[in-house]
Scaffold this motif. Sequence first.
Motif, PDB file in Angstrom:
ATOM      1  N   ILE A 192      -5.427  10.424   1.517  1.00 32.71           N
ATOM      2  CA  ILE A 192      -5.364  11.052   0.189  1.00 32.71           C
ATOM      3  C   ILE A 192      -3.983  11.643  -0.047  1.00 32.71           C
ATOM      4  CG2 ILE A 192      -6.267  12.900  -1.265  1.00 32.71           C
ATOM      5  CD1 ILE A 192      -8.967  12.537   0.119  1.00 32.71           C
ATOM      6  N   GLU A 193      -3.457  12.348   0.946  1.00 32.28           N
ATOM      7  CA  GLU A 193      -2.147  12.980   0.794  1.00 32.28           C
ATOM      8  C   GLU A 193      -1.055  11.948   0.523  1.00 32.28           C
ATOM      9  OE1 GLU A 193       0.798  15.756   0.480  1.00 32.28           O
ATOM     10  OE2 GLU A 193      -1.348  16.147   0.610  1.00 32.28           O
ATOM     11  N   ASN A 194      -1.072  10.863   1.273  1.00 37.27           N
ATOM     12  CA  ASN A 194      -0.042   9.836   1.096  1.00 37.27           C
ATOM     13  C   ASN A 194      -0.131   9.174  -0.281  1.00 37.27           C
ATOM     14  OD1 ASN A 194       1.097  10.240   3.595  1.00 37.27           O
ATOM     15  ND2 ASN A 194      -0.113   8.639   4.608  1.00 37.27           N
ATOM     16  N   SER A 195      -1.331   9.077  -0.837  1.00 37.03           N
ATOM     17  CA  SER A 195      -1.492   8.447  -2.141  1.00 37.03           C
ATOM     18  C   SER A 195      -1.201   9.416  -3.284  1.00 37.03           C
ATOM     19  CB  SER A 195      -2.918   7.885  -2.292  1.00 37.03           C
ATOM     20  OG  SER A 195      -3.182   6.890  -1.326  1.00 37.03           O
ATOM     21  N   TYR A 196      -1.517  10.704  -3.103  1.00 34.56           N
ATOM     22  CA  TYR A 196      -1.395  11.667  -4.190  1.00 34.56           C
ATOM     23  C   TYR A 196      -0.027  12.352  -4.257  1.00 34.56           C
ATOM     24  CZ  TYR A 196      -6.414  11.603  -5.351  1.00 34.56           C
ATOM     25  OH  TYR A 196      -7.676  11.236  -5.762  1.00 34.56           O
ATOM     26  N   ASP A 224      -7.116   0.918  -1.311  1.00 30.90           N
ATOM     27  CA  ASP A 224      -6.540  -0.139  -0.459  1.00 30.90           C
ATOM     28  C   ASP A 224      -6.252   0.384   0.947  1.00 30.90           C
ATOM     29  OD1 ASP A 224      -6.672  -1.791  -2.660  1.00 30.90           O
ATOM     30  OD2 ASP A 224      -4.567  -1.504  -3.224  1.00 30.90           O
ATOM     31  N   THR A 225      -5.752   1.611   1.027  1.00 26.20           N
ATOM     32  CA  THR A 225      -5.413   2.200   2.327  1.00 26.20           C
ATOM     33  C   THR A 225      -6.652   2.368   3.201  1.00 26.20           C
ATOM     34  OG1 THR A 225      -3.529   3.384   1.372  1.00 26.20           O
ATOM     35  CG2 THR A 225      -4.374   4.190   3.474  1.00 26.20           C
ATOM     36  N   LEU A 226      -7.710   2.924   2.614  1.00 29.63           N
ATOM     37  CA  LEU A 226      -8.927   3.150   3.391  1.00 29.63           C
ATOM     38  C   LEU A 226      -9.624   1.843   3.743  1.00 29.63           C
ATOM     39  CD1 LEU A 226     -10.380   6.304   1.595  1.00 29.63           C
ATOM     40  CD2 LEU A 226      -9.264   6.183   3.829  1.00 29.63           C
ATOM     41  N   ALA A 227      -9.585   0.866   2.843  1.00 24.95           N
ATOM     42  CA  ALA A 227     -10.177  -0.440   3.146  1.00 24.95           C
ATOM     43  C   ALA A 227      -9.493  -1.062   4.352  1.00 24.95           C
ATOM     44  CB  ALA A 227     -10.085  -1.356   1.931  1.00 24.95           C
TER      45      ALA A 227
END
Length: 514
Positions: A119-123, A170-173
Amino acid sequence: MTLQDTGQTWKFLKGLTVAILLMHVCVVKTLDFRETCIDSRFSYTDWLQHHIKKRDTVKPTTTTTTTTTTKTNYTLQSIHPLSTVLQMSMRINQIFETSLTNKAYPKFKFYEYLIKIAIENSYKKLLNYIQGSVNVIGFRSGSGSIIVDYTITANSSNLDVTAANTELNDTLAAAGIPLAQDAFAETVETILTTKDKLYPLQDVELRCTRPNYVVGTIKWSVNDKDPAGNSAKYTIINNDIGSTLIVKAVSESDNGRYSCIIERSTLPYIQWQTVSIQPLPNIYLDKTYIQLQCQGQTVKLTCCANGYPVEWSGIPDDDEVINSASGFGCITLQHKILSTNCGSKEIFTCRLKDMPELQTFYYSSRTVQVKTVREYDCINDMLGVGKIGDSVTGLCEKGLEGFITYECKQTADLKGVWTVVQRNTVVQAIKDLERRSEVLFVDEIPEFMTDLSNTAVQSNTVITESADTVQTIVDILNTIASISQTITISQPVMKVCVCSFYGNVLLIYSIYAN
C-alpha cells in the motif's frame, strides 16, 4: 501460497453426535448413535518471502577534498493541521482463516507486513497523501473472502486513489495475494441503529446519513447480501439526506454486518455497523402448577432468567420476594396460604423487569398456578400434593438447567409417592455456551471452541450421564458448522470419534496429534 494451503475447512458430518473435545474415555448409558468422526488438519509451511521485493536503493557518492564540505539537504513532508484519517477496506479473493484474527500469529504478521509495504509503495506518489501513514487494522471474513481494514492519512478527504489501487492490485497479485473485483472501498464504522440494545422480535431501524462531500446512489448490504429483494423481511426508505433500513421481527440469525453503500465514480463509500441481537430471554419457573393442603402455610415459587432481571407482578402486600442463591436473575416469592381459602386457585406472573417495550412479546412473562385441595395421595414439601396419576415438574439440581417431571405413583403398601419419570436437564455451563453460540461471530470461533473444550473436560462425568447435554453439544457444533462454512479453522490436527456398541452404549474418546 494461498490461505487455503494452511488449513482444511472443518467438516462437520450431518447427524454429529459427539461430546467434542473430551480428553478422557467415558461411557454414556442408554444412548444409540452411529459412528461419527470430525477431522481437522492444520499445518504451517514456509512463508513466501521471495514475494516481498526489496526497495531499490541508490548508494550515495561521496567526494572528498581538503577545501570543500558538501552538505545534503532533506525535505520533510509537512502534515496539514486539517489532515484526515481515511478508513479503507480491501477484499482479498481467498478463504478467510481464523489465524488472521490473532495479531500474535505468524500468518497475521506476514500479511500485515506485506500488505502495508504494498500500500505504501502504491500510495506514496499520490498528491496530499502523507507518506508512512498506512496502518493495517485487521482482517475479517467476508462471504468467502478476506477483508483487510486499513487507514491512511491525507491532507484532503477527497483523495483519488484509482491509479494507486490499480498498481496495488498488480503488486499483490504478483505476491500471490489476488484481490477480488471491485476490491476497494472507503469505509467508516459508525452507529446506524437507533437503539442501544436490540431484542428478539423487535423491528430494528438503521439510519444512514449521506456526508456532504459524498455523491452517489445508496444501497444496503446485510452480511454481503442485498436485502432489497426480500420485502417480507426488510423495508428500505430513501430520502434526500440518506436512507433507512427496517429489519422486521429480528432474531439472533439477523446478527452481522450491516452496510450503507454509496456508489461513487471513484470507489464506494461505506458506513457500517456490526449488529448483535440480545439472546432470547428464557424465563423458567421451579414449578408451573402446584397443589397444596388446605392449611395455613407458605409456598416458595422461584423464577429465573438467563441473564435478565425478573420480578413477580400483582402479588399480595404481605407476600415477600427475596433473591435466590440459585443464580443470577433468580428471585423467590414466599406466598402465604390461608386455611380459610381451601379450594382456591391463584395465578402469579413472573416477568422481565424494567422492560416495558418487551411486554407484548410471548417470552416476556410466565405464570404459575397455586391450588389448595383437601384430598391427596402424594405429598412433598417441594412438589406439593396430588392424586395417583397426577404429574408435576420441578427444577433440576444445582449446576444443571432444565426440569424434572414427577408422577404420583402408588406403592406396594397402597400409598402414594412422587416418582421421577423424566429428566430434561443440561449442564448449565454447556447451556450457557449454546446461547453464546447463537450470537457468535466468525472471529470469535477459536476462543469459543477453546471454552467448549475446557468445559467439556471439566464436566465430562456429568456430561456422560446426560443425553440432553450430549445433544446440546451436537447442536452447538451444528451451529459452529453453519457459521464456519466459508472460513478455514486454524487449529492443530485433531480427530474425535464416537462409536456405538450393542445399540445402547456410547464410547466417547479423543485422539490428538501434533
